[in-house]
Design a protein around this motif. Structure first.
Motif, PDB file in Angstrom:
ATOM      1  N   VAL A  64     108.408  21.374   7.760  1.00 44.23           N
ATOM      2  CA  VAL A  64     108.198  20.054   8.382  1.00 44.23           C
ATOM      3  C   VAL A  64     107.113  19.538   8.536  1.00 44.23           C
ATOM      4  CG1 VAL A  64     109.040  18.928  10.739  1.00 44.23           C
ATOM      5  CG2 VAL A  64     110.634  20.435   9.485  1.00 44.23           C
ATOM      6  N   ILE A  65     106.063  20.806   8.900  1.00 43.33           N
ATOM      7  CA  ILE A  65     104.590  20.138   9.307  1.00 43.33           C
ATOM      8  C   ILE A  65     104.075  19.571   7.950  1.00 43.33           C
ATOM      9  CG2 ILE A  65     102.324  21.045  10.125  1.00 43.33           C
ATOM     10  CD1 ILE A  65     103.798  22.685  12.181  1.00 43.33           C
ATOM     11  N   LEU A  66     104.150  20.393   6.999  1.00 43.30           N
ATOM     12  CA  LEU A  66     103.531  19.833   5.691  1.00 43.30           C
ATOM     13  C   LEU A  66     104.432  18.683   5.191  1.00 43.30           C
ATOM     14  CD1 LEU A  66     102.902  23.382   4.207  1.00 43.30           C
ATOM     15  CD2 LEU A  66     101.218  21.874   4.992  1.00 43.30           C
ATOM     16  N   LEU A  67     105.440  18.493   5.363  1.00 46.98           N
ATOM     17  CA  LEU A  67     106.292  17.263   4.958  1.00 46.98           C
ATOM     18  C   LEU A  67     105.862  16.207   5.685  1.00 46.98           C
ATOM     19  CD1 LEU A  67     110.087  18.309   4.516  1.00 46.98           C
ATOM     20  CD2 LEU A  67     108.476  17.264   2.869  1.00 46.98           C
ATOM     21  N   GLY A 122     120.304   9.226  12.402  1.00 54.06           N
ATOM     22  CA  GLY A 122     120.305  10.107  11.170  1.00 54.06           C
ATOM     23  C   GLY A 122     120.835   9.695   9.977  1.00 54.06           C
ATOM     24  N   LEU A 123     121.784   9.002  10.256  1.00 58.66           N
ATOM     25  CA  LEU A 123     122.458   8.529   8.873  1.00 58.66           C
ATOM     26  C   LEU A 123     121.847   7.319   8.582  1.00 58.66           C
ATOM     27  CD1 LEU A 123     126.382   8.801  10.280  1.00 58.66           C
ATOM     28  CD2 LEU A 123     124.926  10.391   8.570  1.00 58.66           C
ATOM     29  N   ALA A 124     121.194   6.602   9.221  1.00 56.89           N
ATOM     30  CA  ALA A 124     120.487   5.373   8.806  1.00 56.89           C
ATOM     31  C   ALA A 124     119.120   5.610   8.091  1.00 56.89           C
ATOM     32  CB  ALA A 124     119.856   4.617  10.407  1.00 56.89           C
ATOM     33  N   VAL A 125     118.639   6.710   8.334  1.00 54.68           N
ATOM     34  CA  VAL A 125     117.418   6.862   7.443  1.00 54.68           C
ATOM     35  C   VAL A 125     117.685   7.454   6.155  1.00 54.68           C
ATOM     36  CG1 VAL A 125     114.950   8.124   7.640  1.00 54.68           C
ATOM     37  CG2 VAL A 125     116.289   7.398   9.887  1.00 54.68           C
ATOM     38  N   ALA A 126     116.846   6.677   5.325  1.00 60.28           N
ATOM     39  CA  ALA A 126     117.038   7.215   3.667  1.00 60.28           C
ATOM     40  C   ALA A 126     115.856   8.261   3.470  1.00 60.28           C
ATOM     41  CB  ALA A 126     117.072   6.112   2.720  1.00 60.28           C
ATOM     42  N   SER A 127     116.140   9.122   2.277  1.00 62.65           N
ATOM     43  CA  SER A 127     115.137   9.797   1.780  1.00 62.65           C
ATOM     44  C   SER A 127     114.210   9.203   0.987  1.00 62.65           C
ATOM     45  CB  SER A 127     115.503  11.053   0.944  1.00 62.65           C
ATOM     46  OG  SER A 127     114.794  11.665   0.199  1.00 62.65           O
ATOM     47  N   THR A 128     112.687   9.324   1.343  1.00 65.89           N
ATOM     48  CA  THR A 128     111.655   8.957   0.576  1.00 65.89           C
ATOM     49  C   THR A 128     111.718   9.434  -0.850  1.00 65.89           C
ATOM     50  OG1 THR A 128     110.154   8.977   2.521  1.00 65.89           O
ATOM     51  CG2 THR A 128     109.303   8.717   0.462  1.00 65.89           C
ATOM     52  N   VAL A 129     111.762  11.026  -1.148  1.00 65.24           N
ATOM     53  CA  VAL A 129     111.889  11.535  -2.353  1.00 65.24           C
ATOM     54  C   VAL A 129     112.922  10.969  -3.306  1.00 65.24           C
ATOM     55  CG1 VAL A 129     112.273  13.764  -3.490  1.00 65.24           C
ATOM     56  CG2 VAL A 129     111.022  13.551  -1.198  1.00 65.24           C
ATOM     57  N   VAL A 130     114.220  10.854  -2.775  1.00 71.37           N
ATOM     58  CA  VAL A 130     115.259  10.259  -3.414  1.00 71.37           C
ATOM     59  C   VAL A 130     115.102   8.914  -4.031  1.00 71.37           C
ATOM     60  CG1 VAL A 130     117.834   9.946  -3.731  1.00 71.37           C
ATOM     61  CG2 VAL A 130     117.003  11.685  -2.504  1.00 71.37           C
ATOM     62  N   LEU A 153     111.688   1.173   3.791  1.00 73.97           N
ATOM     63  CA  LEU A 153     111.614   2.688   4.070  1.00 73.97           C
ATOM     64  C   LEU A 153     110.555   2.967   4.870  1.00 73.97           C
ATOM     65  CD1 LEU A 153     113.355   5.401   3.282  1.00 73.97           C
ATOM     66  CD2 LEU A 153     111.616   5.600   1.520  1.00 73.97           C
ATOM     67  N   VAL A 154     109.459   2.557   4.642  1.00 70.04           N
ATOM     68  CA  VAL A 154     108.249   2.731   5.626  1.00 70.04           C
ATOM     69  C   VAL A 154     108.681   2.207   7.007  1.00 70.04           C
ATOM     70  CG1 VAL A 154     106.028   1.589   6.609  1.00 70.04           C
ATOM     71  CG2 VAL A 154     106.417   2.328   3.940  1.00 70.04           C
ATOM     72  N   VAL A 155     109.517   1.361   7.321  1.00 70.24           N
ATOM     73  CA  VAL A 155     109.803   0.779   8.468  1.00 70.24           C
ATOM     74  C   VAL A 155     110.635   1.748   9.284  1.00 70.24           C
ATOM     75  CG1 VAL A 155     111.073  -0.703  10.180  1.00 70.24           C
ATOM     76  CG2 VAL A 155     109.547  -1.721   8.206  1.00 70.24           C
ATOM     77  N   GLU A 156     111.584   2.476   8.413  1.00 69.29           N
ATOM     78  CA  GLU A 156     112.504   3.684   8.958  1.00 69.29           C
ATOM     79  C   GLU A 156     111.815   4.626   9.125  1.00 69.29           C
ATOM     80  OE1 GLU A 156     116.675   2.534   6.253  1.00 69.29           O
ATOM     81  OE2 GLU A 156     115.438   4.496   5.732  1.00 69.29           O
ATOM     82  N   ASP A 157     110.616   4.929   8.508  1.00 66.69           N
ATOM     83  CA  ASP A 157     109.877   6.386   8.902  1.00 66.69           C
ATOM     84  C   ASP A 157     109.431   5.979  10.222  1.00 66.69           C
ATOM     85  OD1 ASP A 157     110.625   7.300   6.654  1.00 66.69           O
ATOM     86  OD2 ASP A 157     108.937   6.826   5.388  1.00 66.69           O
ATOM     87  N   ILE A 158     108.791   4.732  10.356  1.00 66.20           N
ATOM     88  CA  ILE A 158     108.061   4.424  11.586  1.00 66.20           C
ATOM     89  C   ILE A 158     109.053   4.545  12.703  1.00 66.20           C
ATOM     90  CG2 ILE A 158     106.972   2.551  13.047  1.00 66.20           C
ATOM     91  CD1 ILE A 158     105.784   1.342  10.259  1.00 66.20           C
ATOM     92  N   VAL A 159     110.242   3.902  12.606  1.00 64.12           N
ATOM     93  CA  VAL A 159     111.380   4.024  13.625  1.00 64.12           C
ATOM     94  C   VAL A 159     111.455   5.384  13.935  1.00 64.12           C
ATOM     95  CG1 VAL A 159     113.508   3.615  14.254  1.00 64.12           C
ATOM     96  CG2 VAL A 159     112.178   1.902  13.228  1.00 64.12           C
ATOM     97  N   THR A 160     111.687   6.389  13.058  1.00 63.55           N
ATOM     98  CA  THR A 160     111.877   7.924  13.061  1.00 63.55           C
ATOM     99  C   THR A 160     110.911   8.653  13.710  1.00 63.55           C
ATOM    100  OG1 THR A 160     113.185   7.627  11.144  1.00 63.55           O
ATOM    101  CG2 THR A 160     112.624   9.857  11.979  1.00 63.55           C
ATOM    102  N   GLY A 347     118.076  11.178   4.132  1.00 62.94           N
ATOM    103  CA  GLY A 347     117.169  12.074   3.823  1.00 62.94           C
ATOM    104  C   GLY A 347     116.530  13.051   4.587  1.00 62.94           C
ATOM    105  N   GLU A 348     115.289  13.517   4.450  1.00 60.89           N
ATOM    106  CA  GLU A 348     114.687  14.712   5.161  1.00 60.89           C
ATOM    107  C   GLU A 348     114.265  14.271   6.666  1.00 60.89           C
ATOM    108  OE1 GLU A 348     111.705  12.566   2.440  1.00 60.89           O
ATOM    109  OE2 GLU A 348     113.867  13.461   1.994  1.00 60.89           O
ATOM    110  N   PHE A 349     113.811  13.095   6.680  1.00 64.42           N
ATOM    111  CA  PHE A 349     113.642  12.672   8.083  1.00 64.42           C
ATOM    112  C   PHE A 349     114.875  12.983   9.171  1.00 64.42           C
ATOM    113  CE2 PHE A 349     109.769   9.753   8.164  1.00 64.42           C
ATOM    114  CZ  PHE A 349     108.799  10.790   8.395  1.00 64.42           C
ATOM    115  N   SER A 350     116.178  12.687   8.662  1.00 60.67           N
ATOM    116  CA  SER A 350     117.220  12.841   9.485  1.00 60.67           C
ATOM    117  C   SER A 350     117.339  14.165   9.824  1.00 60.67           C
ATOM    118  CB  SER A 350     118.542  12.492   8.485  1.00 60.67           C
ATOM    119  OG  SER A 350     118.393  11.239   8.011  1.00 60.67           O
TER     120      SER A 350
END
Length: 583
Positions: A64-67, A122-130, A153-160, A347-350
């Motif tokens: 998680v830290i490295l991700l 958690g269901l709202a956030v998508a995977s950056t990789v995918v 996706l950037v906004v989703e990451d910020i919210v997470t 995705g992984e943030f979830s």
């Protein structure tokens, strides 16, 4: 009973991850699916080898830290600012809708409010990789559709990330049974303390660390020791993660994210990313393995309705919300379909969010498990769904013409309005050029023309591109350059040049022939892929042709000769590119 050692866990986990990751790749799925399946196999809910869950969890924390460090390292606010008008309200609305439905589903299955909210988020956030994988495979990363999806996706990451910051302070409020004894003052105080810690952490990492880390990296880089450089990057990742947890009571994931942002602003960010990538990928595999270990196959039999309800949120609620917002904001149906389908996965943030909430006892095991199930299914389905986007568009266009018209009405209305200053192309006394196509090549040509005193009038068939240029007050016309009316609107009769930058030869021939028919004196410069296309293009009226085959051959030959000459004295440059040598 024998306790398996760390080496045995790594051997079994990596071996199975490799096997199932390869199978997933051959099935045109994300390797993440294979890693999750491998985790299920070595987990306690399936027979055979059972990994040490506690040890695997600690390894997962490193993952998680490295991700998160990698996310911070490549975090680019420019991607968000470019499409903030649609990505910001769209992502917030989609997250709100998914979270609200998560709360409703959770309540229907007897979950407390906090657990339902975390499940929905958690269901709202998508995977950056995918998402980046499907956009790249479809060749739309650099299009308006791709930019909107990435900004979203950037906004989703910020919210997470914000949710991760607030979780420790809100744990006393969101934990089961706590809501009845918590007052409004308690909530305000918890939020206030969280914000104070966030500001303090931000100052410590981005301001103080922003001075110390670049200086340290530069000193270490001068030693030319790869091992010391890698170690410095790892220290930045893990020290900021632990510092955030110990001194600011924030999540280690947030600390790693901010540490990545600090290094991402330095000139050594690319080297840091290249060095950390193998370690990040290896520990990311361990992270997904540990997530898979939590999956209980019996859960599907015990709670099929919960799984189905959550999948409806991912596959139906999220895409419909995204498509509706994008359409209302005046983007085309193509953008709506691309973003809606691309984000229809978990995705992984979830998992990171769920892991933090689970440790704080905000969510029960069932929420974690249902997120794993939804991730497995949605990530498996997403590449196939994305490849079906053109067929979806065609089906809607043919079977539901009224819906298609509604989805494109605002975009077409905006594109068909006079999208040039004062509603006119340059006046009769100005010298200007027409640029057909505004992809990467068209953008470079238009920029060069402006810098050299020629006003470019762009013709493009992408309504989103037209609208974006119109907002910048650029000369732009929507339509097919092979149509006389479109060329006339662009002022072909008075244009000095017509530069056709589209790669399709049929389109180029048609546009060149029509431009020549409208103005026998215009200079027509075109782009072509193959030398064999020259006779046809000359016949259509092309004055000059830039061949991709010839340009690549000339550029590569020049690059080789320059490098041979520069390396003759043994002092070879560090990095080469087609535009010259970078030392």
């Amino acid at each position: 009973m024998h306790d398996y050692s760390l080496l045995e866990i790594l051997a079994a986990g990596f071996t199975l991850a490799l096997a199932f990751g390869y199978i997933a790749h051959k099935c045109r799925l994300s390797p993440i699916v294979g890693y999750l399946v491998a985790g299920i196999i070595i987990g306690p809910h399936t027979p055979g080898f059972v990994a040490d869950a506690e040890l695997a969890g600690q390894l997962a924390e490193a993952g998680v830290i490295l991700l998160m460090f990698g996310v911070g390292l490549h975090f680019n606010m420019d991607d968000l600012f470019a499409v903030k008008g649609v990505a910001l309200p769209g992502a917030v609305a989609q997250i709100t809708a998914a979270t609200a439905f998560g709360v409703l589903v959770g309540a229907a299955f007897g979950m407390p409010l906090g657990a339902g909210a975390i499940m929905g988020l958690g269901l709202a956030v998508a995977s950056t990789v995918v998402l980046l994988r499907v956009l790249t495979d479809a060749g739309v990363v650099d299009t308006v559709h791709g930019h909107v999806a990435v900004g979203w996706l950037v906004v989703e990451d910020i919210v997470t990330v914000l949710a991760l910051v607030l979780l420790p302070s809100l744990a006393v409020i969101m934990a089961p049974g706590a809501s009845g004894s918590v007052t409004a003052w308690d909530m305000a105080r918890a939020l206030g303390m969280a914000l104070v810690r966030l500001v303090a952490l931000w100052v410590a990492v981005l301001v103080v660390g922003g001075r110390v880390v670049p200086w340290l990296l530069s000193r270490i880089a001068r030693t030319r020791s790869q091992e010391l450089f890698i170690l410095t990057v790892l220290v930045a990742a893990f020290a900021t993660a632990m510092g955030a947890a110990v001194f600011f009571q924030a999540s280690m994931a947030l600390g790693a994210f901010l540490g990545g942002m600090v290094i991402g602003k330095t000139k050594l960010s690319h080297a840091a990313g290249a060095e950390i990538l193998p370690l990040r990928d290896a520990f990311a595999v361990l992270f997904f393995l540990s997530v898979g270990m939590l999956f209980d196959p019996v859960f599907l039999i015990r709670e099929p309705l919960l799984v189905f309800s959550c999948m409806v949120i991912v596959i139906v609620v999220k895409p419909l919300t995204a498509a509706l917002i994008i359409t209302v904001l005046g983007y085309s149906a193509r953008t709506a379909f691309t973003v809606a389908v691309g984000l229809a996965q978990v995705g992984e943030f979830s998992f990171i969010l769920a892991a933090a909430a689970f440790d704080l006892k905000i969510i029960p095991q069932e929420v974690y498990t249902v997120l794993v199930v939804c991730a497995l299914v949605s990530i498996s389905l997403n590449p196939g769904l994305f490849r079906a986007v053109p067929r979806m568009e065609e089906w809607v266009r043919r079977r539901c013409p009224k819906l298609w018209a509604v989805m494109n009405r605002r975009a077409n209305d905006k594109a068909m309005k006079p999208a040039v200053p004062n509603g006119e192309v340059p006046d009769s006394g100005a010298k200007f050029a027409i640029v057909v196509g505004y992809g990467p090549t068209g953008r470079m040509v238009a920029k060069a023309l402006r810098e050299n005193g020629l006003d470019p009038v762009v013709i493009d068939t992408n309504v989103d591109t037209v609208n974006a240029l119109a907002k910048k007050n650029r000369w732009v016309i929507y339509g097919d350059a092979a149509k006389r009316e479109v060329l006339h609107a662009a002022g072909i009769e008075r244009a000095a040049y017509c530069v056709i930058t589209v790669p399709d030869s049929d389109t180029t021939v048609s546009a060149a022939a029509m431009a020549r028919a409208c103005n026998p004196d215009v200079r027509i410069l075109v782009r072509a892929r193959f030398l064999a296309e020259e006779p046809l293009l000359r016949k259509a009226g092309a004055s000059g042709i830039a061949f991709e085959e010839a340009e690549i051959a000339d550029g590569l030959t020049k690059l080789v000769l320059e490098d041979v000459e520069r390396c003759a004295d043994g002092n070879c440059p560090v990095e080469l590119d087609g535009g010259g040598v970078k030392v």
